[in-house]
Design a protein around this motif. Structure first.
Motif, PDB file in Angstrom:
ATOM      1  N   GLU A   1      31.106 -20.987  -0.856  1.00  0.00           N
ATOM      2  CA  GLU A   1      31.157 -21.113   0.530  1.00  0.00           C
ATOM      3  C   GLU A   1      31.777 -19.956   1.177  1.00  0.00           C
TER       4      GLU A   1
ATOM      5  N   LYS B   1      29.183 -17.117   1.032  1.00  0.00           N
ATOM      6  CA  LYS B   1      28.226 -17.218   2.327  1.00  0.00           C
ATOM      7  C   LYS B   1      28.838 -16.553   3.404  1.00  0.00           C
TER       8      LYS B   1
ATOM      9  N   ASP C   1      28.559 -13.133   3.212  1.00  0.00           N
ATOM     10  CA  ASP C   1      27.223 -12.540   3.595  1.00  0.00           C
ATOM     11  C   ASP C   1      27.102 -12.319   4.940  1.00  0.00           C
ATOM     12  N   GLU C   2      27.597 -13.428   5.766  1.00  0.00           N
ATOM     13  CA  GLU C   2      27.572 -13.376   7.307  1.00  0.00           C
ATOM     14  C   GLU C   2      28.388 -12.332   7.832  1.00  0.00           C
TER      15      GLU C   2
END
Ligand code: FEO
Length: 400
Positions: free
Chosen positions: A378, A381, A384-385
């Motif tokens: 998580e 992710k 990445d954002e």
């Protein structure tokens, strides 16, 4: 430092300190430094500009003897920081006939820093010219480049500008060698970052004045002489412009590799978007923290974004990150964005405590990304954002 003839009337004969590792016990000086001193001989009078640091005075006295200087009429103090003024009293003992000359601010500071009574100083006013007979030195104060007392002197007849700390570099050229241009430019940049960047907003006027004078030669107080002044003037014009490259400076300190893992992942994502990232390890066991911090500061001269990657220690930033924050706050780089990422073990107030150390850094503060322990799927992710958010910020047209 050898005696160097600059013109028929001007000699350079200061002192060299090649072994200096940290200026002010803080700024890395891998090429040492020099404390430049100059003699200007007119038809009637002899002036010496800047009496060097006290523990280097023997070099200056030896060079004066070598150059046949047996009489000095004026000792001009361009700046009273001790690396240029410390030898004043010893020089006056050797040349008791000499009169000390400086601006009112120099006189005030000589009393504060060296206990030399201000009344002993012949005060020179802005634009006043000290007549040496056929030659004159015109006083041009350049306050806050980088102290309130810095002063330039202009030798109109030969178009030589004595610029004090401005345009200097910490570079002691080895004896009987020519200055290496690559090192000269590199040390000029680091010197600007660590000495001039904190007052960069006040330098434009001094730079414009230097351009107006159109000097043939610039003689700074540290490092090699500029025989092509346009090089250093252009560099300074670019430094103070506030223009930055779309790139990220990423200082990293990590205790158990969680923060480092996040930093590397984010750096790779950003590089993938075409955004260069310079990682600087604050935890390199083979490098003094001052060296790492100096590299970060130098890198921020023209970078758009700094991302601090640091873990939480006892709810605040790792002390190495805290020390860097103090440095950045003092040096005030022209960053557009600043961000903080890192991991924590059980609780964190790192964001508040980190930014509390940075009141003078006016960059936009981006969201902080904190991860508990090792990053999970998580968390990647979220990284990445985060990378996408940074891409939007850094390459959006309105911020160009
Ligand atoms: Fe080189 Fe401000 O002294």
């Amino acid at each position: 430092m050898k005696v160097q003839k600059i013109s028929d009337h001007v000699l350079s004969l200061g002192a060299s300190d090649p072994g200096l590792q940290y200026f002010d016990k803080l700024m890395p000086t891998p090429y040492g430094t020099s404390y430049n001193s100059y003699i200007v001989r007119g038809e009637d009078k002899v002036a010496l500009l800047d009496p060097v640091q006290s523990d280097s005075i023997h070099q200056l006295l030896s060079n004066l003897a070598l150059a046949g200087v047996s009489h000095i009429d004026y000792i001009l103090s361009l700046h009273t920081e001790q690396d240029h003024s410390g030898g004043t009293e010893l020089l006056l003992q050797r040349f008791p006939e000499a009169r000390l000359v400086g601006t009112g601010k120099v006189a005030e500071f000589l009393e504060i820093h060296l206990n030399i009574p201000a009344s002993q100083v012949q005060v020179i006013a802005e634009n006043e010219t000290l007549d040496l007979g056929g030659l004159g030195l015109t006083c041009i104060p350049i306050p806050f480049a980088h102290w309130p007392d810095n002063t330039m002197y202009w030798l109109e007849e030969e178009r030589i500008l004595f610029s004090s700390d401005l345009y200097g570099s910490h570079y002691a050229v080895p004896p009987y060698k020519a200055a290496d241009e690559k090192i000269h430019l590199e040390t000029t940049r680091s010197y600007y970052a660590e000495i001039m960047m904190p007052t960069s907003k006040l330098l434009g006027r001094h730079l414009a004045k230097s351009r107006d004078l159109d000097p043939l030669i610039i003689c700074p107080a540290h490092g090699p002489i500029w025989y092509e002044p346009d090089k250093v003037l252009s560099l300074y014009e670019s430094y103070i412009s506030g223009k930055v490259d779309k790139r990220v400076v990423m200082p990293v300190v990590s205790m158990h590799d969680s923060t480092k893992t996040m930093a590397y992942y984010l750096a790779e994502k950003l590089e993938g978007f075409g955004i260069p990232v310079n990682i600087h390890h604050l935890d390199d066991p083979n490098q003094d923290l001052r060296v790492s911090m100096g590299k970060v500061v130098e890198d921020t001269v023209d970078a758009s974004c700094l991302i601090m990657a640091a873990p939480t220690v006892l709810t605040g930033p790792h002390p190495s990150a805290g020390a860097l924050a103090l440095m950045l706050n003092a040096f005030k780089p022209p960053l557009k964005y600043i961000a903080l990422i890192g991991s924590f073990g059980w609780g964190s107030q790192i964001e508040k405590r980190f930014y509390d150390l940075l009141p003078q850094v006016k960059a936009e503060r981006l969201d902080t990304l904190l991860v508990k322990g090792l990053p999970t799927e998580e968390d990647y992710k979220l990284l990445d954002e985060y990378a996408r958010m940074l891409k939007e910020k850094l390459i959006s047209p309105e911020k160009e």
